[in-house]
Design an enzyme around this catalytic site. Structure first.
Site: not given
Length: 659
Positions: A27, A258, A403, A465
């Protein structure tokens, strides 16, 4: 330093386009576009000393836009670090070169963090800034007084984890954190307006950040913006308006620069445009000399700091912590003696809290936290006070429902050094943390994940869960030690192992439901072997039951039922697969003998257990989602009872006998 900064920046551009061209991979656009900003940062603002990449009070620099790795490789070489060398860069992206496609902290000493997965470098930098402020509050400005600098691209700021990290940094007012946004308005697909129209500066302002801006190719404008960032007490985002691939006359400003080499013709045209006459990887001596002079700017500051450290009453403790050595008191076995005398029938999440009470009392390095589940994860001990913008000396972080941001920040804290971070959430939400957990393992950092509610045993919250595949999938991550302890003793042993492990992360999978203490005598750390014989067969051994976590108690009941029928059964507790796999062949063969029927029992997917039970063995598990009901009913419903397992074992034994 009298050299023209544009000439210094062009050295970065030349190295970057030549290395990518030599590899025909990489890149080039990002390092060419940010070369001017990076030159001013590294020659005038960044506090570092190339003669000592691990100077504890250096500024931290994180290239969050890790795809532009030739930017940091060029900067390290030009300022005088021992590696990378010109040959290293000549072999960019090749086997054996430390100049990997994305920066790796374990390949180059001066690379602070492994980056490339966008957004994570930024979020790790937030953790570094937290560690700096915490240690400053403890040891003062003489020993800890540095900044964290980040170069991020448009992609970094789009990633979801960026929102989490920005919110946390703004909430904690981490004023030593400065992010330089390479705002080139280009992604791989093309212009950014194909995919986004948000007002990024306003989002940062709303999160409590200072936002500045500059023309990324005007050196005066860059200096003004960096001065403003340094002066502001808030974390800073500097909007650097740049042109991707600056200097490549036919491709700059487009996605063509890029993610691919410029091509021989465009490299030649760029040399002409930049008035750069040197051959590839050949740097003019005056430019190298100017860069090396800039790299040596803080050598005296470093010497002054060393003198302050030598005279400090905190020297021994500060050095111990920065080197990652545990405190002397950690070697004591007082807590294990207490458990032997006072057996605990508690959930292993509660057993973890009990262990932490003992650990945090003698190990000031720990910084705990939870993603809004403190009372469920049991991660906060009585003596811990919160780490806040008013008091950075606290040792507990309320991460909120972030999280991924929590896990990435813990990586940054561990990389910074001086602290041992641990953080909690439900095991099911390890999937939200997984990219950061993987980077913990790849970067070989001591981060401890406290994941509770580890099976259908959590009960009524139901299948959304209840983890089924999570433990097994986490075991697949190389260099991640996954522990699923069976009782309070194993939980304490696993905590001891996690703290002692300096070259990788650990994850504790813990129960919601209470479990009896299965070991009462004082022993060595049996969990250190990964698996051990908890109970030997009384009758002639025909069966070996292998279990983890809450199912070890079930294995003992099952063994008792088999023994009642004259069938000898060993019970093996296996809290950590990877540690068992590391044992010598003789030990493994003794624990899992080939002349017995081997049965695994774990309230999760059976996939993977065949490596231990073999083709003729039996894997008792759960290969479907759970249900919403009390835990006892769920275990009964899904066959996790001795009454359900014994007939399966008898049938397997009969089949083997028939054969």
């Amino acid at each position: 330093m009298s050299a023209d900064p544009r000439l210094l920046a062009n050295a970065i551009r030349a190295l970057s386009m030549d290395a990518v061209q030599a590899a025909n991979s990489g890149h080039p656009g990002m390092p060419m576009g940010m070369a001017d900003v990076a030159t001013i940062l590294w020659t005038e603002y960044l506090k570092h000393d190339p003669s000592d990449p691990k100077w504890h009070d250096r500024d931290r620099f994180v290239l969050s836009a890790g795809h532009g790795s030739m930017l940091i490789y060029s900067l390290l070489h030009l300022t005088g670090y021992a590696r990378p060398t010109i040959d290293d860069m000549r072999n960019f992206r090749q086997m054996g070169s430390p100049c990997a496609g994305h920066p790796e902290n374990f390949l180059l000493e001066a690379v602070e963090a492994t980056t490339g997965p966008l957004g994570q470098g930024f979020a790790m930098a937030v953790g570094m800034a937290i560690a700096e402020r915490h240690l400053n509050a403890l040891f003062g400005d003489d020993l800890v007084d540095h900044r964290t600098w980040v170069i991020s691209g448009d992609g970094d700021l789009m990633e979801g984890v960026n929102h989490e990290a920005v919110g946390l940094a703004g909430h904690l007012q981490l004023g030593r954190l400065n992010v330089l946004w390479d705002n080139n308005k280009i992604t791989i697909d093309g212009p950014t307006d194909l995919s986004t129209s948000e007002d990024i500066p306003e989002r940062y302002r709303a999160s409590g950040w200072h936002v500045g801006s500059c023309d990324g190719h005007d050196f005066g404008s860059i200096r003004r913006a960096l001065d403003e960032a340094v002066a502001d007490p808030r974390p800073s985002l500097v909007d650097c308006r740049t042109i991707i691939g600056w200097g490549a006359p036919n491709k700059m400003g487009t996605a063509a620069t890029h993610g691919a080499a410029l091509g021989p013709d465009e490299v030649k045209a760029a040399r002409e445009h930049l008035v750069w006459d040197s051959e590839p990887f050949d740097l003019p001596e005056p430019i190298v000399a100017a860069w090396r002079e800039a790299g040596a700017r803080h050598r005296q500051s470093h010497e002054n700091w060393r003198a302050l450290l030598a005279a400090s009453t905190h020297r021994e403790e500060f050095v111990r912590r920065m080197e990652g050595r545990l405190a002397e008191g950690m070697a004591k076995g007082d807590y294990f003696d207490w458990l032997a005398a006072n057996p605990q029938k508690v959930a292993t999440r509660k057993a973890s809290e009990l262990a932490l009470e003992a650990i945090n009392a003698v190990l000031p390095d720990t910084i705990g936290g939870s993603a809004d589940l403190t009372g469920s994860n049991n991660t906060k001990t009585k003596a811990q006070k919160p780490l806040t913008k008013e008091d950075y000396s606290g040792r507990y972080i309320y991460y909120g429902i972030r999280e991924f941001g929590m896990a990435a920040a813990m990586n940054g804290m561990a990389l910074h050094g001086g602290v041992i971070p641990y953080g909690g959430t439900f095991l099911i939400f390890s999937d939200y943390c997984r990219p950061a957990i993987r980077l913990s393992a790849l970067q070989q950092v001591r981060v401890i994940y406290v994941m509770t509610h580890d099976s259908i045993g959590l009960g009524e919250d139901g299948p959304t869960h209840q983890p089924v595949e999570q433990v097994m999938s986490l075991r697949m991550i190389p260099n991640l030690a996954v522990y699923r302890p069976a009782d309070a003793v194993e939980t304490a042993e696993c905590w001891a192992l996690a703290l002692e492990r300096r070259d990788g992360p650990s994850l504790l999978a813990l129960t919601r439901q209470n479990l009896p203490q299965l070991r009462t005598g004082r022993t060595d750390n049996l969990s250190a072997r990964g698996a051990y014989r908890l109970r030997a067969a009384s009758a002639v051994r025909r069966v070996v039951l292998i279990a983890t976590g809450s199912e070890v108690e079930l294995a003992l009941r099952t063994a008792g039922a088999l023994e009642g029928q004259g069938i000898g059964a060993d019970v093996v507790s296996m809290p950590c697969w990877s540690l068992f796999d590391a044992q010598d062949e003789a030990y493994r063969a003794d624990i899992l003998p080939g002349d017995a029927l081997r049965i695994s029992i774990e309230a999760g997917t059976t996939m993977g257990w065949e490596r231990y039970v073999g083709p003729r063995g039996l894997a008792v598990g759960l290969d479907r989602f759970g249900a919403s009901a009390p835990a006892e009913e769920l275990f009964q419903r899904f066959g996790f009872t001795a009454e359900a397992i014994v007939p399966r074992i008898l049938a397997a034994l009969k089949m083997q006998g028939d054969q």
